[in-house]
Write an enzyme that holds these catalytic residues in place. Structure first.
Site, PDB file in Angstrom:
ATOM      1  N   GLY A  18       0.777  -1.186  -0.153  1.00 10.78           N
ATOM      2  CA  GLY A  18      -0.278  -0.002   0.055  1.00 10.78           C
ATOM      3  C   GLY A  18       0.651   1.307  -0.208  1.00 10.78           C
ATOM      4  O   GLY A  18       0.746   2.270   0.652  1.00 10.78           O
ATOM      5  N   ALA A  19       2.296   1.260  -0.756  1.00 12.43           N
ATOM      6  CA  ALA A  19       2.795   1.912  -0.810  1.00 12.43           C
ATOM      7  C   ALA A  19       2.662   3.549  -1.168  1.00 12.43           C
ATOM      8  O   ALA A  19       3.219   4.974  -1.039  1.00 12.43           O
ATOM      9  CB  ALA A  19       4.597   2.154  -1.416  1.00 12.43           C
ATOM     10  N   GLY A  22      -0.714   7.831   0.839  1.00 11.21           N
ATOM     11  CA  GLY A  22      -1.290   8.531   2.442  1.00 11.21           C
ATOM     12  C   GLY A  22       0.178   7.715   3.095  1.00 11.21           C
ATOM     13  O   GLY A  22       1.497   8.124   2.667  1.00 11.21           O
ATOM     14  N   LEU A  23      -0.409   7.289   4.202  1.00 10.28           N
ATOM     15  CA  LEU A  23       1.257   6.533   5.240  1.00 10.28           C
ATOM     16  C   LEU A  23       2.330   5.767   4.432  1.00 10.28           C
ATOM     17  O   LEU A  23       3.593   5.830   4.532  1.00 10.28           O
ATOM     18  CB  LEU A  23       0.445   5.684   6.027  1.00 10.28           C
ATOM     19  CG  LEU A  23       2.084   5.459   7.374  1.00 10.28           C
ATOM     20  CD1 LEU A  23       2.134   6.267   7.904  1.00 10.28           C
ATOM     21  CD2 LEU A  23       1.365   4.110   8.443  1.00 10.28           C
ATOM     22  N   GLY A  24       1.791   5.399   3.562  1.00 12.06           N
ATOM     23  CA  GLY A  24       2.924   4.124   2.914  1.00 12.06           C
ATOM     24  C   GLY A  24       3.190   4.926   1.903  1.00 12.06           C
ATOM     25  O   GLY A  24       5.041   4.935   1.875  1.00 12.06           O
ATOM     26  N   SER A 149      -4.753  -0.284  14.239  1.00  7.97           N
ATOM     27  CA  SER A 149      -5.770   0.309  14.502  1.00  7.97           C
ATOM     28  C   SER A 149      -5.708   0.425  15.783  1.00  7.97           C
ATOM     29  O   SER A 149      -6.102  -0.512  16.501  1.00  7.97           O
ATOM     30  CB  SER A 149      -7.250   0.680  13.316  1.00  7.97           C
ATOM     31  OG  SER A 149      -7.668   1.511  13.810  1.00  7.97           O
ATOM     32  N   TYR A 172     -14.052  -3.299  10.271  1.00 12.07           N
ATOM     33  CA  TYR A 172     -12.496  -2.897   9.864  1.00 12.07           C
ATOM     34  C   TYR A 172     -12.051  -3.181  11.462  1.00 12.07           C
ATOM     35  O   TYR A 172     -11.218  -3.502  10.883  1.00 12.07           O
ATOM     36  CB  TYR A 172     -13.268  -1.263   9.769  1.00 12.07           C
ATOM     37  CG  TYR A 172     -11.295  -0.557  10.157  1.00 12.07           C
ATOM     38  CD1 TYR A 172     -10.516  -0.777   8.051  1.00 12.07           C
ATOM     39  CD2 TYR A 172     -11.341  -0.006  10.595  1.00 12.07           C
ATOM     40  CE1 TYR A 172      -9.794   0.207   8.674  1.00 12.07           C
ATOM     41  CE2 TYR A 172      -9.844   0.648  10.977  1.00 12.07           C
ATOM     42  CZ  TYR A 172      -9.625   0.252   9.891  1.00 12.07           C
ATOM     43  OH  TYR A 172      -7.990   1.474   9.743  1.00 12.07           O
TER      44      TYR A 172
END
Length: 285
Positions: A18-19, A22-24, A149, A172
């Site tokens: 998931g790069a 966002g965070l990735g 999370s 989730y």
């Protein structure tokens, strides 16, 4: 973690799922600028190419890009196969890819017949980690960092796919708790091998695409989440820390179910069953 700790990542091989957003993406740019050898997973070729250009513009080595749809266990295995074929070592695995589900909040199934949030947020990182364990062991000391999370809810093992009373938020939170439970199990399995496995809630409601599309006002920046995640990736003081859950930079207690060994073993049983079921349909090998 000091500012100099990331400098120790030069020539270390880091896989980030998931790069491309966002965070990735933040992790990729910062680790690339520090000289890490990056293997970056994404789903969209254009966004992956843009990220590769951003990394090289930050004076980082040209990253390797592998595209895969992690809602399909066969794709998870193909991703693992390509990684194993491309590198003889893996110093850090960051399981960051995730989904908040469809915008309408309706229950959807993956191609393998698993509830979508369960498939992407739990089964995919669980399976990918399992496939890459031999490479991680051979590269020890190595680290696995699972982006979980603070939102966690008890898992009903009789209905892991939430066929009854479906709620996307519940789905989730259950999947993220499953990720933490798997973290603890993998850490126990790998005790003494030099491979550590930890999970974290990087920051609350970061300004990511998933949060922005949900209509929720962000509370934290992506940079804050990246700071916390990088600490688990490269802080020397955490070299022996494993099987832990962090809220930001503070070690914290996950949902009580995560501390139940019988519940964790039950989770692994149903997760392995899902993988075997995918094999029967011509999915994961």
């Amino acid at each position: 973690m000091s500012d100099n700790d990331i400098d120790h990542m030069i020539d270390r091989t880091v896989l980030i799922t998931g790069a491309t957003d966002g965070l990735g993406r933040e992790l990729a740019v910062r680790l690339g600028a520090a000289g890490a050898r990056l293997i970056l997973h994404g789903r969209n070729a254009d966004r992956a190419a843009a990220l590769a250009a951003e990394v090289t513009a930050a004076s980082g080595p040209v990253p390797e890009i592998i595209l895969a749809d992690l809602s399909r266990l066969a794709e998870v295995d193909r991703l693992a196969d390509e990684i194993i074929a491309r590198t003889s070592r893996l110093d850090v695995l960051v399981n960051n890819a995730g989904t908040g589900g469809p915008p309408n909040g309706r229950r959807e199934l993956s191609a393998d017949g698993n509830e979508l949030l369960w498939a992407v947020n739990h089964l995919a990182p669980y399976r990918l980690t399992r496939r890459l364990l031999p490479l991680l062991r051979a590269s020890a000391p190595a680290r696995v960092v699972n982006v979980a999370s603070a939102g966690q809810q008890k898992i009903d093992f009789d209905d892991p796919n939430l066929e009854h009373d479906y709620n996307a938020h519940t789905a989730y939170c259950r999947a993220k708790l499953a990720m933490i439970m798997a973290t603890i199990e993998y850490a126990e399995e790998l005790d003494g091998t030099g491979v550590t496995v930890n999970a974290l809630h990087p920051a609350t409601l970061m300004a990511t695409t998933m949060v922005l599309k949900s209509g929720v006002t962000p509370i934290s920046t992506v940079a804050e989440g990246a700071d916390a995640t990088l600490r688990l990736i490269c802080d020397p003081s955490l070299a022996q820390t494993t099987g832990r859950y962090f809220n930001g930079t503070s070690q914290s207690r996950p949902h009580a179910q995560a501390n139940n060994p019988k519940a964790r073993r039950r989770l692994l049983e149903i997760s392995d069953t899902a993988v075997v079921s995918a094999v029967g349909r011509g999915g994961a090998p």
